[in-house]
Design an enzyme around this catalytic site. Sequence first.
Site, PDB file in Angstrom:
ATOM      1  N   SER A  51       9.566   3.866   4.799  1.00 18.32           N
ATOM      2  CA  SER A  51       9.649   4.204   3.654  1.00 18.32           C
ATOM      3  C   SER A  51       9.556   3.149   2.499  1.00 18.32           C
ATOM      4  CB  SER A  51      10.888   2.763   4.362  1.00 18.32           C
ATOM      5  OG  SER A  51      12.232   2.775   3.930  1.00 18.32           O
ATOM      6  N   HIS A  93       4.441  -7.688   0.354  1.00 19.26           N
ATOM      7  CA  HIS A  93       3.399  -9.129  -0.300  1.00 19.26           C
ATOM      8  C   HIS A  93       4.330  -8.850  -1.173  1.00 19.26           C
ATOM      9  CE1 HIS A  93       0.136  -9.498   2.921  1.00 19.26           C
ATOM     10  NE2 HIS A  93       0.818  -8.162   2.641  1.00 19.26           N
ATOM     11  N   ASP A 110       1.034  -1.638  -0.316  1.00 14.53           N
ATOM     12  CA  ASP A 110       0.295  -0.264   0.292  1.00 14.53           C
ATOM     13  C   ASP A 110       1.041   1.113   0.269  1.00 14.53           C
ATOM     14  OD1 ASP A 110      -1.811  -1.721   0.130  1.00 14.53           O
ATOM     15  OD2 ASP A 110      -2.984  -0.905   1.926  1.00 14.53           O
TER      16      ASP A 110
END
Length: 322
Positions: A254, A147, A90
Amino acid sequence: MLNSFKLSLQYILPKLWLTRLAGWGASKRAGWLTKLVIDLFVKYYKVDMKEAQKPDTASYRTFNEFFVRPLRDEVRPIDTDPNVLVMPADGVISQLGKIEEDKILQAKGHNYSLEALLAGNYLMADLFRNGTFVTTYLSPRDYHRVHMPCNGILREMIYVPGDLFSVNHLTAQNVPNLFARNERVICLFDTEFGPMAQILVGATIVGSIETVWAGTITPPREGIIKRWTWPAGENDDSVALLKGQEMGRFKLGSTVINLFAPGKVNLVEQLESLSVTKIGQPLAVSTETFVTPDAEPAPLPAEEIEAEHDASPLVDDKKDQV
């Protein structure tokens, strides 16, 4: 004027000590104070707690537990088309596009070196020259687990020590070679779409970088490059991850950088700089139409992996972790 002041702070402030302090505080159980800090954070950054498995902020014992909170499965469905690679995080796309030989776009008018990003490992860089890259920035409000864009078998992981500059839009536009200077963890996978690198880049206040197969990679920050390798193919010692499966996480802030081999994938046309990303949504499509879920990844030869190691001028053999 304000931006100049913010940039000056990036060079003046003791970023390592600030990061250590933030990591220490975020791991402490402080009861009502922890809940207060989380509530203020949620309000300030407009965090959508309805997506979390545990929406009640009182259920988190530490700030770190809250920050790496898992989401409910149904809020991030994974595109099941076997020809589609999905977004790993995201956030917001900082930059994306073609790797021009050794140059990757950092911001308008600013490039940095692919080889420098990969710690001087020119043989690993050769896998991705003229390939494709995507840089995804995770803001404080975002979900901070990372992911897999596709099925992959881990072949190599390299920890590269470095600076801890912030990685927001302002620093990307003004700090030269930002992503090749900051601390990072490079993960190289065999996939149905050729070799893929997924790079977790540290920043100021990023308390730690973790992977699902090795736990916490940093801290400690020892100032040396560390390297691990795994055998090709699926066996008892391999790390095989599925599309959409968690592979790592940041405890605060980050950026994630993905590298794809030339001629293997085409990025989704609608994507551009500042596009919002959600895990599981389409990121790229295979250039080969008939990729099947059971296709065997083409492994990198063991001797090529070893040659990459020898090619890196920054690695101290005596300190490698193999």
